[in-house]
Scaffold this active site. Structure first.
Site, mmCIF file in Angstrom:
data_model
loop_
_atom_site.group_PDB
_atom_site.id
_atom_site.type_symbol
_atom_site.label_atom_id
_atom_site.label_comp_id
_atom_site.label_asym_id
_atom_site.label_seq_id
_atom_site.Cartn_x
_atom_site.Cartn_y
_atom_site.Cartn_z
ATOM 1 N N HIS A 1 0.925 -1.368 0.060
ATOM 2 C CA HIS A 1 -0.079 0.060 -0.167
ATOM 3 C C HIS A 1 0.999 1.352 0.038
ATOM 4 O O HIS A 1 0.589 2.145 -0.677
ATOM 5 C CB HIS A 1 -0.960 -0.112 1.171
ATOM 6 C CG HIS A 1 -1.775 -1.008 1.057
ATOM 7 N ND1 HIS A 1 -3.193 -1.139 1.019
ATOM 8 C CD2 HIS A 1 -1.854 -2.572 1.237
ATOM 9 C CE1 HIS A 1 -3.952 -2.202 1.071
ATOM 10 N NE2 HIS A 1 -2.927 -3.063 1.413
ATOM 11 N N GLN B 1 -5.283 -12.089 -4.678
ATOM 12 C CA GLN B 1 -4.307 -12.867 -5.368
ATOM 13 C C GLN B 1 -4.700 -13.893 -6.131
ATOM 14 O O GLN B 1 -4.366 -14.107 -7.003
ATOM 15 C CB GLN B 1 -2.946 -13.045 -4.269
ATOM 16 C CG GLN B 1 -2.478 -12.023 -3.748
ATOM 17 C CD GLN B 1 -1.801 -12.542 -2.412
ATOM 18 O OE1 GLN B 1 -1.228 -13.796 -2.262
ATOM 19 N NE2 GLN B 1 -1.221 -11.368 -1.549
ATOM 20 N N ALA C 1 14.700 -7.386 -2.554
ATOM 21 C CA ALA C 1 15.432 -6.813 -3.707
ATOM 22 C C ALA C 1 14.581 -5.788 -4.391
ATOM 23 O O ALA C 1 13.537 -5.402 -3.958
ATOM 24 C CB ALA C 1 15.158 -8.100 -4.756
ATOM 25 N N ASP D 1 -7.014 5.080 1.919
ATOM 26 C CA ASP D 1 -7.016 3.698 1.731
ATOM 27 C C ASP D 1 -8.556 3.341 1.468
ATOM 28 O O ASP D 1 -9.070 3.464 2.516
ATOM 29 C CB ASP D 1 -6.190 2.828 2.447
ATOM 30 C CG ASP D 1 -5.476 1.593 1.829
ATOM 31 O OD1 ASP D 1 -6.395 0.770 1.328
ATOM 32 O OD2 ASP D 1 -4.285 1.414 1.767
ATOM 33 N N GLN E 1 12.762 -4.679 -6.860
ATOM 34 C CA GLN E 1 11.979 -5.477 -7.891
ATOM 35 C C GLN E 1 11.612 -4.818 -9.214
ATOM 36 O O GLN E 1 11.919 -5.647 -10.100
ATOM 37 C CB GLN E 1 10.698 -5.807 -7.218
ATOM 38 C CG GLN E 1 9.678 -6.764 -7.989
ATOM 39 C CD GLN E 1 8.604 -7.537 -7.406
ATOM 40 O OE1 GLN E 1 8.908 -8.366 -6.577
ATOM 41 N NE2 GLN E 1 7.178 -7.083 -7.630
#
Length: 486
Positions: free
Chosen positions: A19, A396, A354, A125, A356
């Site tokens: 978020h 997901q 990482a 949100d 990304q």
């Protein structure tokens, strides 16, 4: 100060990594459009970000970071599995602090920063209805921003109606919502569309889950906001957006934001990036590396880790794997030792976190094994990287279905975690010309959406105009109130 410069947006994300990322990209877009932005963190996260947040704010005179308590004790670990409790605390204790802060920011010359104009609009949100309810009570117009896909928002919105009509849950575990559902206005034609093979089973099977129930309730509440913003494009999710437009006061499809208005990754990352990723990738052949990241919230068992590891090693491809420090709990040390013993000749790299976006655009990356969170999904789409989906929870499951069955830019492994399946699916993602071609075509389409004149670019301009119009009304109302008080 010019009227256009009076627009001042307070953005308020859920204090979770995905978020924060999405909201900061959005804030960067507002700054480029000339608006003022107050980014509201929790005290805990702002301390955790430290110098990175200060540097980001120093780079723009129209951006500042403020914070409120999240309602949890300072010594609370704020573990991944505690997210529902965090959101609950934020909606109670945090809400009171938010109200006080917003009330002060409505007045010019607040102690926080008297060079900023009063807050004229809130973008909160979409799973925190209290944030826009409080804003509207204080006379500040509020917009809901959902950081998930349009198709998942539509699913959340639809499931309560299906439950109410007795269509769900399925009796004795039978039934399939890939078939038309009768009795719900618009649902039969919606599900019959061949370009929308959405699978609701993951939502309906866990409908009593407290976190999911809260998200569904917040989605229904978002119909009351001035508008709904989504980090998506019309080319990716046109039919879902069209259905949502019938339910919401207005809908803005303004993504992918990370490609339109990229913010520095360090400004929101709650983990430190491993600086050796890029150098290691530089030494690998083109499109030869499997990149694995299951996001900021997924927790896996040691057994699942072992199946993933052996499946990946069996492919013969080098891989870069992100294993967060909190991803395996007590098994983390043993898992890392097993990973190290399985890696030979420098053909793999395991890191705690990482960068990304940089990884996905690297020439060496040939596929992306992902949890199918929306940020990761659209980052993979933008870079045209074939995906292997292993969804964990919430939206997901639906995102992975779109990757595998609608866009066909990847493969959906769903709930299976067995080394043979991992090996077979990753190999197909790396070697399938059809999947790679679909991924490349999708990336080209999204690139057209975000360039000047594209659908998302035009929608973002419309959103900025909408915010300025709301801000103008708010400023006029404030002037009237001051005159009446005098």
């Amino acid at each position: 100060m010019a009227e256009a410069d009076m627009a001042h947006v307070l953005v308020f994300p859920v204090p979770a990594q995905g978020h924060l990322n999405s909201f900061l990209h959005f804030s960067t877009g507002l700054l480029r459009a000339g608006l003022h932005v107050t980014f509201l963190h929790t005290d805990h996260n702002l301390r955790r970000l430290g110098a990175a947040a200060r540097e980001a704010a120093a780079a723009s005179p129209r951006l500042r970071f403020l914070s409120i308590p999240d309602g949890l004790p300072d010594d609370d670990p704020r573990a991944v599995d505690g997210l529902p409790r965090l959101v609950q605390a934020l909606s109670t204790t945090g809400a009171a602090a938010y109200r006080d802060l917003l009330a002060s920011l409505r007045r010019r010359g607040s102690a926080a920063n008297d060079e900023f104009p009063p807050v004229t609009c809130v973008v909160a949100d979409g799973i925190m209805p209290f944030a826009w309810d409080i804003a509207e009570e204080l006379g500040v117009p509020a917009i809901a921003y959902r950081t998930v896909s349009a198709c998942s928002v539509l699913a959340y919105l639809s499931v309560p109606r299906l439950v109410e009509r007795g269509e769900l849950p399925f009796p004795n575990g039978g039934g399939d919502l890939d078939e038309p559902v009768r009795g719900v206005p618009g649902m039969e034609s919606f599900l019959r569309r061949r370009d929308l093979p959405i699978q609701f089973r993951s939502l309906t099977d866990t409908y009593q889950d407290p976190l999911l129930k809260a998200v569904v309730a917040a989605t229904v509440d978002s119909c009351r906001a001035r508008a709904l913003m989504l980090n998506t494009t019309a080319s990716l999710e046109g039919p879902s957006l069209a259905h949502l437009a019938e339910e919401m006061r207005d809908v803005f499809a303004i993504g992918p934001l990370h490609a339109m208005s990229p913010a520095p990754a360090v400004a929101t990352s709650l983990w430190r990036h491993d600086d050796g990723c890029t150098a290691w990738l530089d030494g690998q052949a083109e499109r030869s590396v499997v990149y694995i990241s299951l996001g900021s919230l997924t927790v896996i068992s040691y057994e699942q880790f072992t199946e993933f590891l052996h499946g990946l090693v069996a492919t013969g491809y080098p891989f870069l794997w992100v294993l967060r420090p909190d991803m395996l709990g007590a098994s983390q040390d043993a898992a890392l030792q097993e990973a190290l013993s399985a890696l030979r000749e420098g053909r793999a790299l395991v890191v705690p976190w990482a960068p990304q976006r940089d990884v996905l655009r690297h020439r060496a990356v040939g596929s992306f094994l992902t949890h199918s969170g929306w940020n990761s999904t659209i980052e993979g789409v933008v870079e045209g990287v074939p995906m292997v989906c292993w969804p964990f929870f919430a939206d997901q499951q639906i995102n992975s279905r779109f990757v595998g069955a609608v866009w066909r830019n990847g493969l959906d492994m769903k709930d299976v975690c067995e080394r043979g399946v991992v090996e077979k699916t990753v190999r197909e993602a790396m070697e399938s010309d059809e999947v790679r071609s679909s991924a490349r075509a999708l990336a080209e389409q999204v690139q057209r959406d975000i360039t000047d004149g594209g659908s998302s670019a035009m929608e973002f301009k419309r959103l900025v105009g909408f915010i300025r119009e709301l801000s103008s009304t708010t400023s006029a109302t404030d002037k009237d109130l001051l005159q009446n008080q005098e």
